[in-house]
Scaffold this motif. Structure first.
Motif, PDB file in Angstrom:
ATOM      1  N   GLY A 152       0.867  -1.195   0.093  1.00 51.66           N
ATOM      2  CA  GLY A 152       0.108   0.189  -0.047  1.00 51.66           C
ATOM      3  C   GLY A 152       0.775   1.306  -0.038  1.00 51.66           C
ATOM      4  O   GLY A 152       0.180   2.324   0.057  1.00 51.66           O
ATOM      5  N   ASN A 153       2.059   1.225  -0.105  1.00 52.47           N
ATOM      6  CA  ASN A 153       3.122   2.358   0.083  1.00 52.47           C
ATOM      7  C   ASN A 153       3.654   2.799  -1.401  1.00 52.47           C
ATOM      8  O   ASN A 153       4.453   2.031  -1.894  1.00 52.47           O
ATOM      9  CB  ASN A 153       4.216   2.075   0.763  1.00 52.47           C
ATOM     10  CG  ASN A 153       5.237   3.298   1.089  1.00 52.47           C
ATOM     11  OD1 ASN A 153       4.731   4.359   0.673  1.00 52.47           O
ATOM     12  ND2 ASN A 153       6.150   3.258   1.839  1.00 52.47           N
ATOM     13  N   PRO A 154       2.967   3.805  -2.082  1.00 50.15           N
ATOM     14  CA  PRO A 154       3.556   4.125  -3.596  1.00 50.15           C
ATOM     15  C   PRO A 154       4.983   4.594  -3.405  1.00 50.15           C
ATOM     16  O   PRO A 154       5.631   4.734  -4.588  1.00 50.15           O
ATOM     17  CB  PRO A 154       2.385   5.483  -3.859  1.00 50.15           C
ATOM     18  CG  PRO A 154       1.047   5.216  -2.753  1.00 50.15           C
ATOM     19  CD  PRO A 154       1.927   4.524  -1.596  1.00 50.15           C
ATOM     20  N   ARG A 155       5.426   4.884  -2.533  1.00 49.50           N
ATOM     21  CA  ARG A 155       6.716   5.450  -2.276  1.00 49.50           C
ATOM     22  C   ARG A 155       7.781   4.186  -2.777  1.00 49.50           C
ATOM     23  O   ARG A 155       8.732   4.429  -3.445  1.00 49.50           O
ATOM     24  CB  ARG A 155       7.429   5.730  -0.992  1.00 49.50           C
ATOM     25  CG  ARG A 155       6.813   6.999  -0.405  1.00 49.50           C
ATOM     26  CD  ARG A 155       7.422   8.218  -0.944  1.00 49.50           C
ATOM     27  NE  ARG A 155       6.896   9.408  -0.372  1.00 49.50           N
ATOM     28  CZ  ARG A 155       7.141  10.302  -0.945  1.00 49.50           C
ATOM     29  NH1 ARG A 155       7.333  10.764  -2.185  1.00 49.50           N
ATOM     30  NH2 ARG A 155       6.742  11.781  -0.034  1.00 49.50           N
ATOM     31  N   THR A 160      -1.065  15.462  -5.571  1.00 44.81           N
ATOM     32  CA  THR A 160      -2.500  15.419  -4.994  1.00 44.81           C
ATOM     33  C   THR A 160      -2.593  14.582  -3.970  1.00 44.81           C
ATOM     34  O   THR A 160      -3.557  14.499  -3.066  1.00 44.81           O
ATOM     35  CB  THR A 160      -3.490  15.006  -6.055  1.00 44.81           C
ATOM     36  OG1 THR A 160      -3.072  13.768  -6.697  1.00 44.81           O
ATOM     37  CG2 THR A 160      -3.514  16.092  -7.201  1.00 44.81           C
ATOM     38  N   THR A 161      -1.655  13.774  -3.615  1.00 38.66           N
ATOM     39  CA  THR A 161      -1.838  12.535  -2.592  1.00 38.66           C
ATOM     40  C   THR A 161      -0.701  12.960  -1.379  1.00 38.66           C
ATOM     41  O   THR A 161      -0.395  12.030  -0.619  1.00 38.66           O
ATOM     42  CB  THR A 161      -1.493  11.400  -3.088  1.00 38.66           C
ATOM     43  OG1 THR A 161      -0.339  11.154  -3.807  1.00 38.66           O
ATOM     44  CG2 THR A 161      -2.433  10.798  -4.089  1.00 38.66           C
ATOM     45  N   LYS A 162       0.162  14.108  -1.646  1.00 40.25           N
ATOM     46  CA  LYS A 162       1.185  14.331  -0.502  1.00 40.25           C
ATOM     47  C   LYS A 162       2.281  13.545  -0.541  1.00 40.25           C
ATOM     48  O   LYS A 162       2.844  12.939   0.617  1.00 40.25           O
ATOM     49  CB  LYS A 162       0.307  14.586   1.061  1.00 40.25           C
ATOM     50  CG  LYS A 162      -0.753  15.385   0.948  1.00 40.25           C
ATOM     51  CD  LYS A 162      -1.352  15.523   2.433  1.00 40.25           C
ATOM     52  CE  LYS A 162      -2.441  16.530   2.537  1.00 40.25           C
ATOM     53  NZ  LYS A 162      -2.713  16.772   3.933  1.00 40.25           N
ATOM     54  N   MET A 204      -2.869  -2.804  -0.047  1.00 41.82           N
ATOM     55  CA  MET A 204      -3.674  -2.542   1.356  1.00 41.82           C
ATOM     56  C   MET A 204      -3.753  -1.056   1.587  1.00 41.82           C
ATOM     57  O   MET A 204      -3.028  -0.379   0.833  1.00 41.82           O
ATOM     58  CB  MET A 204      -2.707  -3.275   2.430  1.00 41.82           C
ATOM     59  CG  MET A 204      -1.415  -2.822   2.731  1.00 41.82           C
ATOM     60  SD  MET A 204      -0.513  -3.801   3.556  1.00 41.82           S
ATOM     61  CE  MET A 204      -1.333  -3.342   5.173  1.00 41.82           C
ATOM     62  N   LYS A 205      -4.748  -0.979   2.514  1.00 45.49           N
ATOM     63  CA  LYS A 205      -4.942   0.606   2.792  1.00 45.49           C
ATOM     64  C   LYS A 205      -4.626   0.689   4.294  1.00 45.49           C
ATOM     65  O   LYS A 205      -5.153  -0.391   5.215  1.00 45.49           O
ATOM     66  CB  LYS A 205      -6.444   0.979   2.588  1.00 45.49           C
ATOM     67  CG  LYS A 205      -6.580   1.107   0.930  1.00 45.49           C
ATOM     68  CD  LYS A 205      -8.163   1.585   0.595  1.00 45.49           C
ATOM     69  CE  LYS A 205      -8.339   1.828  -0.803  1.00 45.49           C
ATOM     70  NZ  LYS A 205      -9.665   2.164  -0.875  1.00 45.49           N
ATOM     71  N   ASN A 206      -3.889   1.471   4.926  1.00 46.27           N
ATOM     72  CA  ASN A 206      -4.009   1.855   6.146  1.00 46.27           C
ATOM     73  C   ASN A 206      -3.594   3.350   6.625  1.00 46.27           C
ATOM     74  O   ASN A 206      -3.486   4.186   5.505  1.00 46.27           O
ATOM     75  CB  ASN A 206      -2.777   0.910   6.665  1.00 46.27           C
ATOM     76  CG  ASN A 206      -1.529   1.260   6.142  1.00 46.27           C
ATOM     77  OD1 ASN A 206      -0.946   2.377   5.825  1.00 46.27           O
ATOM     78  ND2 ASN A 206      -0.573   0.388   5.537  1.00 46.27           N
ATOM     79  N   PRO A 207      -3.676   3.819   7.708  1.00 41.81           N
ATOM     80  CA  PRO A 207      -3.651   5.148   7.792  1.00 41.81           C
ATOM     81  C   PRO A 207      -2.126   5.863   7.448  1.00 41.81           C
ATOM     82  O   PRO A 207      -2.298   6.973   6.943  1.00 41.81           O
ATOM     83  CB  PRO A 207      -3.472   5.394   9.435  1.00 41.81           C
ATOM     84  CG  PRO A 207      -4.313   4.318  10.059  1.00 41.81           C
ATOM     85  CD  PRO A 207      -3.754   3.105   8.929  1.00 41.81           C
ATOM     86  N   LEU A 208      -1.486   5.043   7.245  1.00 43.87           N
ATOM     87  CA  LEU A 208      -0.208   5.744   6.811  1.00 43.87           C
ATOM     88  C   LEU A 208       0.110   5.691   5.271  1.00 43.87           C
ATOM     89  O   LEU A 208       0.723   6.764   4.658  1.00 43.87           O
ATOM     90  CB  LEU A 208       1.116   4.642   7.343  1.00 43.87           C
ATOM     91  CG  LEU A 208       1.672   4.722   8.820  1.00 43.87           C
ATOM     92  CD1 LEU A 208       2.665   3.679   8.902  1.00 43.87           C
ATOM     93  CD2 LEU A 208       2.027   6.073   9.238  1.00 43.87           C
ATOM     94  N   PHE A 209      -0.446   4.803   4.719  1.00 39.73           N
ATOM     95  CA  PHE A 209      -0.268   4.741   3.233  1.00 39.73           C
ATOM     96  C   PHE A 209      -1.860   4.472   2.512  1.00 39.73           C
ATOM     97  O   PHE A 209      -2.614   3.815   3.049  1.00 39.73           O
ATOM     98  CB  PHE A 209       0.532   3.836   2.510  1.00 39.73           C
ATOM     99  CG  PHE A 209       1.721   3.494   3.358  1.00 39.73           C
ATOM    100  CD1 PHE A 209       2.627   4.419   3.366  1.00 39.73           C
ATOM    101  CD2 PHE A 209       2.253   2.282   4.196  1.00 39.73           C
ATOM    102  CE1 PHE A 209       3.998   4.265   4.118  1.00 39.73           C
ATOM    103  CE2 PHE A 209       3.260   2.275   4.935  1.00 39.73           C
ATOM    104  CZ  PHE A 209       4.201   3.192   4.959  1.00 39.73           C
TER     105      PHE A 209
END
Length: 386
Positions: free
Chosen positions: A102-105, A171-173, A215-220
Motif C-alpha cells: 500500500g506504499n506508493p513510495r 495530490t496525494t502528498k 492494502m490501505k492503512n492510515p500511513l499509506f
C-alpha cells in the motif's frame, strides 16, 4: 535518495542488476519484490559462522531479492537487462524499511532505480563521469516494470511514468522529484530527476504483476490513483493470479481479481473499468499459489499459502517455489520480452496488443513449453480483458 530535495529524510536503496556482457541491453525489466522477500535476518550470524568454520558458505548479501526471483534466463535471447530494487534503510526509527504493502513510495523508488541505471549504469559513483561511462549498459530507456505480491502493486505505480508520478504525488502528498546522493564521506548530489532529460528517465513500455497485493492503512493510501491512470495508458498490462492464492484474491485491499462481477472494486476493475479501452489483461493459474513463482523457498512467503492462513483449494496440492509455476513465470517473461522490437516499445494499437503472439501463446489451457494449466473465464478464454 530523497523523494524531493525538500524532504529531510533519506531512503537507502540497493539494486541487484544483471546485464549483457556487451553492455548493449535493448531494454530493462525492473522487478519489485514481495513483502520482506530478500532480507536475510540471519546474515550476520551466518557471516560469523563462515569465519569460524571452513565448511560454512558465507551469504553474499544481507538483502538479496534476486535470489527469489531469478528469471534471468528470460532476458538472454533479446539481450535485455533485469534489475531488482529494494530499500534497505529509512531514516525513521518506526520504519526501518519502506517495503510495506500500500506504499506508493516503493513504486517511486523502482522508477528512480530504473532511471539511475539508464543514466549512470551499474555503479554507485554517479559523480565520476568517466567511471560511470565504463558501467553504462543500456541501449534504450525502455523499461518493463514488474513485481510480485506487494511488489506487483508497487510496479503499478512505477509503470505510470514520471509525469504521472509527479502529478499524482502532488495530490496525494507524496511529491516526487527525487535526487540521489552519496553520503559516505562528502555528500555528492545529482540534479532533480525532472532535470535529467527525458532520454535519461525510464520509459515504461510494459507492466507485469504476479499476484499483486495492495492494502490501505492510515500511513499509506494504496495504489488506486495509479491504477486509474493505468486505465488510460497504452502499454501492455498483464496480471497473473493463482486459483489458490488467498493473499491476492482475499486479503488484498481491494482483491486483485474476482470472477464474481458483484465483487467491486478490484485492482483489475480499477485498471480496466467496464467499457473502457484499457490495455489491462488477466490470467488465472490453476492450482496457482502466492509463492509458486519464486526461484527459492521463502518461509515468510510460504506462510501465506499454509492451510492455517488460506482456505482456498482444500485437499489440493498447490504449486510451491522452484516448480512448474516458477518455470511458467520464466517462460512468461521471455515471451513478454519477445514482443518488443529492437530498442523500442510496442508501437501498436490496443487491438494489436490483444492479438499479439504473446497473448495468443498465453490464451491456452496449457501455454506452450509450460506444465501448468490456466483456469478458463466465463467466455471460455484463458485471458480476460474488458
Amino acid at each position: 535518495m530523497q523523494y524531493t530535495p525538500e524532504d529531510l529524510n533519506f531512503t537507502e536503496i540497493a539494486i541487484d542488476i544483471y546485464y549483457p556482457k556487451d553492455r548493449k541491453a535493448n531494454g530493462l525489466v525492473m522487478f519489485s519484490h514481495g513483502f520482506m522477500i530478500g532480507p536475510d535476518f540471519l546474515y550476520l550470524p551466518k557471516r560469523l559462522l563462515a569465519g569460524m568454520f571452513s565448511n560454512e558458505q558465507p551469504p553474499l548479501f544481507a538483502n538479496y531479492p534476486s535470489y527469489y526471483y531469478n528469471y534471468t534466463s528470460a532476458i538472454v535471447e533479446k539481450n535485455w537487462a533485469m534489475a531488482f530494487v529494494t530499500s534497505t534503510h529509512k531514516q525513521n526509527e518506526f520504519t526501518p524499511t519502506t517495503d510495506f504493502g500500500g506504499n506508493p513510495r516503493v513504486g517511486q523508488e523502482a522508477y528512480l532505480a530504473a532511471s539511475y541505471l539508464i543514466c549512470f549504469g551499474a555503479t554507485s559513483t554517479f559523480y565520476n563521469a568517466s567511471r560511470s561511462k565504463q558501467f553504462q549498459f543500456m541501449n534504450s530507456n525502455n523499461v518493463i516494470f514488474a513485481g510480485h505480491s506487494v511488489g506487483g502493486a508497487h510496479a503499478q505505480v512505477a509503470a505510470t511514468g514520471f509525469d504521472n508520478l509527479n502529478e499524482i504525488g502532488k495530490t496525494t502528498k507524496m511529491r516526487f522529484d527525487p535526487i540521489v546522493y552519496d553520503r559516505i564521506i562528502f555528500p555528492r548530489v545529482t540534479e532533480k530527476l525532472s532535470n535529467w532529460g527525458k532520454e535519461s528517465r525510464a520509459n515504461p513500455v510494459g507492466l507485469v504483476q504476479l499476484s499483486p497485493v495492495d492494502m490501505k492503512n492510515p500511513l499509506f493510501g494504496g495504489m488506486e490513483p495509479y491504477r486509474q491512470k493505468l486505465a488510460t495508458i497504452s502499454i501492455p498490462n498483464l496480471m497473473i493470479v493463482g486459483q489458490c492464492d488467498c493473499a491476492c484474491l482475499d486479503t488484498s485491499q481491494p482483491p486483485a481479481w474476482s470472477c464474481d462481477s458483484a465483487v467491486l472494486p478490484t485492482e483489475y476493475s480499477q485498471m480496466a473499468p467496464a467499457g473502457s479501452s484499457s490495455w489491462a489483461t488477466v490470467a488465472n493459474v490453476e492450482k496457482g499459489s502466492h509463492c509458486g513463482y519464486l526461484t527459492a523457498p521463502n518461509p515468510l512467503c510460504s506462510m501465506a499459502d499454509s492451510s492455517s492462513q488460506c482456505k482456498r483449494c482444500p485437499n489440493t496440492e498447490k504449486y510451491t517455489p522452484v516448480g512448474n509455476e516458477t518455470d511458467f513465470t520464466a517462460q512468461l517473461f521471455k515471451r513478454f520480452i519477445d514482443m518488443y522490437p529492437f530498442k523500442s516499445g510496442l508501437a501498436g494499437t490496443r487491438a494489436e496488443w490483444l492479438g499479439s503472439d504473446f497473448l495468443k501463446w498465453l490464451n491456452n489451457q496449457q501455454p506452450d513449453k509450460t506444465s501448468i494449466n490456466l483456469v478458463p473465464f466465463s467466455g471460455g478464454q484463458y485471458v480476460y480483458h474488458v
